[in-house]
Design an enzyme around this catalytic site. Structure first.
Site, PDB file in Angstrom:
ATOM      1  N   ASP A 823      43.400  40.496  47.396  1.00 47.60           N
ATOM      2  CA  ASP A 823      43.012  41.145  46.141  1.00 47.60           C
ATOM      3  C   ASP A 823      44.064  40.847  45.070  1.00 47.60           C
ATOM      4  O   ASP A 823      45.278  40.988  45.318  1.00 47.60           O
ATOM      5  CB  ASP A 823      42.883  42.651  46.336  1.00 47.60           C
ATOM      6  N   GLU A 867      37.667  40.360  41.921  1.00 46.05           N
ATOM      7  CA  GLU A 867      38.939  39.689  42.186  1.00 46.05           C
ATOM      8  C   GLU A 867      39.319  39.784  43.658  1.00 46.05           C
ATOM      9  O   GLU A 867      40.478  39.601  44.025  1.00 46.05           O
ATOM     10  CB  GLU A 867      40.051  40.297  41.322  1.00 46.05           C
TER      11      GLU A 867
END
Length: 952
Positions: A823, A867
């Site tokens: 992440d 993301e």
């Protein structure tokens, strides 16, 4: 307490002919009699209203405590009294009707902590038993040496059981179940009758003074006129649905103005917490839970297109405030949020409690937590008063899981959380010795957490539409949703050879049916369902019925029909009890109830080989598009795409032949059945030209006048294990067609392919060249459908396809399997500071670095969403994969990304799960463990790798 004026001295005829007769009822005896604002309500009140309607009488209700209304009745200030039991000494002055209800006294337990069989009072001696103080059988229990805890009301007693303060409680069955349901404690269940002998039953009658025999006769006749099934229906309404009618059909159809608003609005981004079990949570990449089910039902009712956005509360709330999402689920109402939010009415309310390992702690107010370390969620509606009162003792967390991990590790003393969420995490993390110290109640704040949908204030009409749709969800539907996620069965994990445990009412219903349930199918819908040459049920739904038959000790009888319309008519007329596979539509809900879906199948449009690919269904406006008569999407397409010229066909074969012959321009079907019939018929000149933005969600459908049958089938659907559901998905050919985020490039390429194909068809009709061109087009479509357009890594379709394959390969070969969740840290800040173009550039850079570090044959890379990325691969040495990932992390941190003259530094957090998968393991376990490790990496400072071992 004010009562009617005295009626002493009036004769019986005069009393019977009075305009309004006064009858005494208990003021607070839920669910028998109570007041909602100023209106009397309850099971007994409903019975009295039926009596009044049948006899021509009018009752004026006067309420009070039992001593008050009984004394007033005996003084002649009331004409009649409700809920009185027969006593021989009372019969000297009172005329008693026949009993309209026998109140049974039962035991209630927590389904997670059953007390076993209780047949005698001696069986209760080892238990903590809750009763209402001054109850008439209290003396008997004390004389028998039972350890009693007394409470001022049934509601308080039920909460004590839910909080684990007692092992079992005793009370009237109807009252216990009503209070448990009303409070949302679906995990509480009736354990059996209380061993109280004759004291376990209490007869409910209506009493009339002996000097009013004519009035008594009218009341008795009115009572006799109530059919038994109507009385049973009233009882079930209050027992299961809080008084809502089972026969009232609610519907919601958006007005013209609302429909126009929804059409102009387009898809709506709805924020859903991904760690708020059992209301909303992410499991194996899919958002699910009670809130998600309610949201899905609202989408069905309104036609709203929903794009779920999963995240943590601390991220989602600012996104709503900034307009990045349109709706936020799981949201409580408070004054501060009214400035940017329009709230719906609550769809659920749950108590907030204090979880602790300290057995001596009694939580009565925030002052009792002074000096302790107390965890609570970020931006929760009670954050400000708690932090003001406790100061440095209040510790705010962004994750529910993190709070309870802190409790498990003794880093906090107390966790404040909603009861179902806390119970889930205590079970999930296996934290021993946790108990509930008390309920959080703040002055000026709601007593529980009111779950609502919060809508951006600029979309105010949407809040009104959602409110109307919420009101249209039937009691049966809401009951089914709540039981699925909050009931005893919600945490049940069955082995394949285990039997379902049905309730006494369900067992009684099955006994009445001789454990035989009849069902109908679609004869021409293979491989999903159909009949073989001998007329026997075959296909995927036959496998589902076989599983249910084994697991439920039920025989399912197939009722033969000739077509799907005939099957629908058969279930309408009662010729069969249910449909083995059906999709919910507004029209069908008028006569059918539906379980949760057990299968999702892509919905596609077929066209001739020379037809261009379409971007949306609207491209077929004014063209003939066929679908099988009475299929679910026939109704939905008529409502959503009125410009289509829908043609109804009898079955799949007829529709495909019409398409092949050029009689229609499109044919709507499922990917599963299209693949099957195109192979069976040898069709080489038909292809997929587009996808409808809604899949077939297939459920068991039961006749709606048998709510018990719905409950039985829902339990059977809930019993399907993850591996069984996966096997059902694999039953039909493993083909997925799904559009990527940016459609334009896909359709441009496919249009070129179609043009080339059309030219080849024109110049050369040879079937071999057509087939080769079709194969090329399909290969291009397959490649593009699994590639993320921005990063050129695999997308979610690729992940869903490859993750399980990779896991199973490692499982078969006894090799280490690694799953890493990646992440980008503080990515929202990059977007906010530099813009989304800069953010896209950062993600592309991250993907390039990832590819450079993971080039081995078994390495798999995918963009999981936003993301977030996932890496999964096999390994020989655990330290090797750790080093590779940490090298990748460092490379990302050391790289400078230049955008518009600005330098951007990007870092990542990685959560890693490793282990050698065993026969009982699942890929979801590795993904969940990696997700937990990722949370730990974020919590421990970001730009780091956290690794957890799934197995040694």
């Amino acid at each position: 307490m004010a009562f009617s004026s005295p009626v002493n001295g009036q004769d019986s005829n005069e009393a019977a002919s009075k305009t309004a007769l006064t009858i005494g009822i208990l003021a607070d005896d839920k669910p028998y009699s109570f007041f909602e604002e100023r209106t009397p309500a309850g099971f007994s009140v409903d019975i009295l209203r039926e009596i009044a309607a049948n006899s021509g009488l009018t009752f004026e209700f006067r309420a009070g405590t039992w001593p008050e209304i009984y004394a007033a009745f005996m003084r002649g200030e009331l004409d009649a009294i409700d809920g009185i039991s027969y006593r021989s000494e009372r019969a000297e002055e009172i005329l008693f009707t026949d009993p309209y209800h026998i109140r049974q006294t039962f035991l209630m337990q927590d389904s997670a902590h059953p007390v076993g069989q209780v047949k005698t009072l001696g069986d209760l001696k080892s238990l903590k038993v809750g009763v209402v103080k001054n109850i008439y059988y209290r003396g008997l229990l004390e004389e028998s040496g039972v350890d009693l805890n007394t409470y001022d009301s049934i509601a308080s007693m039920v909460r004590a059981l839910a909080f684990g303060w007692v092992d079992v409680i005793i009370g009237p069955q109807l009252s216990l179940e009503y209070q448990a349901t009303h409070a949302g404690f679906r995990f509480l269940e009736i354990a059996g009758p209380a061993p109280l002998g004759k004291l376990a039953e209490e007869d409910f009658r209506i009493g009339v003074r002996k000097d009013l025999p004519d009035l008594f006769q009218k009341i008795q006749q009115g009572l006799n006129a109530i059919p038994d099934d109507q009385r049973a229906d009233l009882l079930e309404r209050w027992q299961e649905f809080g008084g809502a009618s089972l026969t009232e059909t609610k519907s919601f159809t958006p007005s013209t103005r609302q429909s126009r608003f929804l059409k102009e609005l387009g898809p709506v981004r709805v924020g859903v917490m991904r760690d708020y079990s059992p209301f909303s949570f992410r499991d194996a990449g899919k958002l699910q839970g009670l809130t998600v089910d309610v949201l899905d039902r609202l989408a069905d009712l309104t036609g709203l297109q929903v794009i779920p956005v999963g995240g943590q509360w601390s991220d989602l709330l600012p996104m709503l405030e900034d307009g990045e999402i349109d709706v936020l689920a799981n949201m409580s109402k408070n004054p501060e949020r009214l400035s940017f939010t329009r709230f719906t009415e609550p769809y659920y309310t749950i108590p907030n409690v204090a979880f602790t390992k300290d057995k001596s702690l009694q939580f009565t107010s925030l002052k009792s937590l002074k000096g302790l370390s107390v965890a609570l969620g970020s931006d929760i509606y009670y954050e400000d008063p708690v932090t003001r009162e406790l100061g440095a003792g209040a510790r705010v967390f962004t994750s529910q899981e993190a709070m309870f991990e802190a409790l498990a590790d003794d880093r906090v003393d107390v966790v404040l959380a909603a009861l179902p969420n806390g119970n889930f995490w205590v079970r999930e993390l296996g934290i021993p010795g946790v108990h509930i110290a008390g309920e959080l109640a703040l002055e000026g704040q709601p007593s529980g957490e009111d779950l609502r949908f919060g809508v951006r204030s600029t979309l105010a009409p949407l809040a009104d539409i959602l409110d109307q749709a919420l009101a249209a969800i039937s009691p049966t539907e809401m009951n089914t949703i709540e039981n699925r996620w909050l009931g005893a069965g919600s945490t049940l994990k069955l082995r394949a050879d285990e039997k379902i445990r049905f309730s006494p009412a369900e067992e009684a219903w099955l006994d009445d049916q001789n454990h035989d349930i009849s069902y109908c199918i679609d004869n021409n819908w293979l491989p999903l369902e159909g009949v073989d040459a001998s007329g026997n049920h075959t296909g995927l739904s036959a496998e589902v019925i076989r599983l249910f038959q084994q697991r439920g000790d039920i025989h399912f009888s197939h009722v033969a029909t000739t077509s799907w319309p005939e099957s629908l008519e058969a279930v309408k007329s009662g010729a069969c009890d249910m449909l083995a596979m059906a999709m919910k539509t507004p029209e069908r809900t008028n006569y059918l109830n539906f379980t949760d879906p057990y299968l999702q199948v892509p919905n596609i449009i077929l066209g001739r080989i020379e037809a261009p690919f379409i971007e949306n269904v609207g491209d077929l406006r004014d063209k003939k598009v066929a679908i099988v008569k009475d299929y679910a999407f026939s109704e939905l397409l008529e409502n959503r795409y009125p410009g289509l010229k829908l043609v109804e066909v009898t079955n799949e074969t007829e529709g495909l032949r019409m398409l092949q012959d050029g009689q229609i321009e499109g044919y709507v079907t499922t990917l599963a059945t299209a693949s099957y019939y195109m192979q069976q018929l040898g069709l080489a000149d038909v292809k997929v030209i587009g996808r409808i933005p809604a899949d077939w969600s297939l459920s068991i459908a039961t006749i709606n006048d048998e709510p018990i049958l719905l409950g039985i089938m829902q339990k059977l659907v809930n019993s399907l294990t993850p591996s069984e559901r996966h096997n059902l998905q694999s039953y039909w050919r493993n083909i997925r067609i799904e559009q990527s985020v940016d459609y334009s490039l896909v359709w441009q390429l496919l249009a070129v392919v179609a043009l080339i194909t059309a030219m080849l068809v024109y110049w050369n009709r040879k079937l071999g060249r057509l087939n080769r061109q079709l194969e090329t087009a399909n290969e291009s479509l397959a490649r593009l459908s699994v590639t993320d357009d921005l990063t050129q890594l695999g997308n979610r379709i690729y992940f869903d396809r490859e993750f399980r394959k990779s896991f199973q390969w490692c499982q078969r070969h006894g090799t280490g399997f690694a799953t890493a969740m990646v992440d980008a840290d503080l990515f929202k800040n990059i977007n906010d500071t530099h813009g989304h173009e800069a953010g896209d550039l950062c993600l592309q850079s991250l993907a390039n670095t990832m590819r450079a570090h993971f080039r081995r044959e078994t390495d798999r890379l995918a963009r999981f969403g936003g993301e977030e990325f996932v890496i999964f691969t096999s390994y020989e040495a655990r330290q090797d994969i750790i080093q590779r990932l940490d090298s990748f992390r460092k490379a990302v941190a050391e790289k400078t990304i230049v955008f518009s003259g600005s330098e951007i530094q990007l870092t990542i957090s990685i959560g890693l799960a490793t282990g050698i998968p065993g026969p009982e393991d699942s890929p979801a376990q590795f993904l969940r463990l990696a997700d937990q490790a990722l949370y730990a990496a974020k919590r421990n400072g970001r730009n780091r790798l956290e690794a957890r071992a799934a197995k040694n």
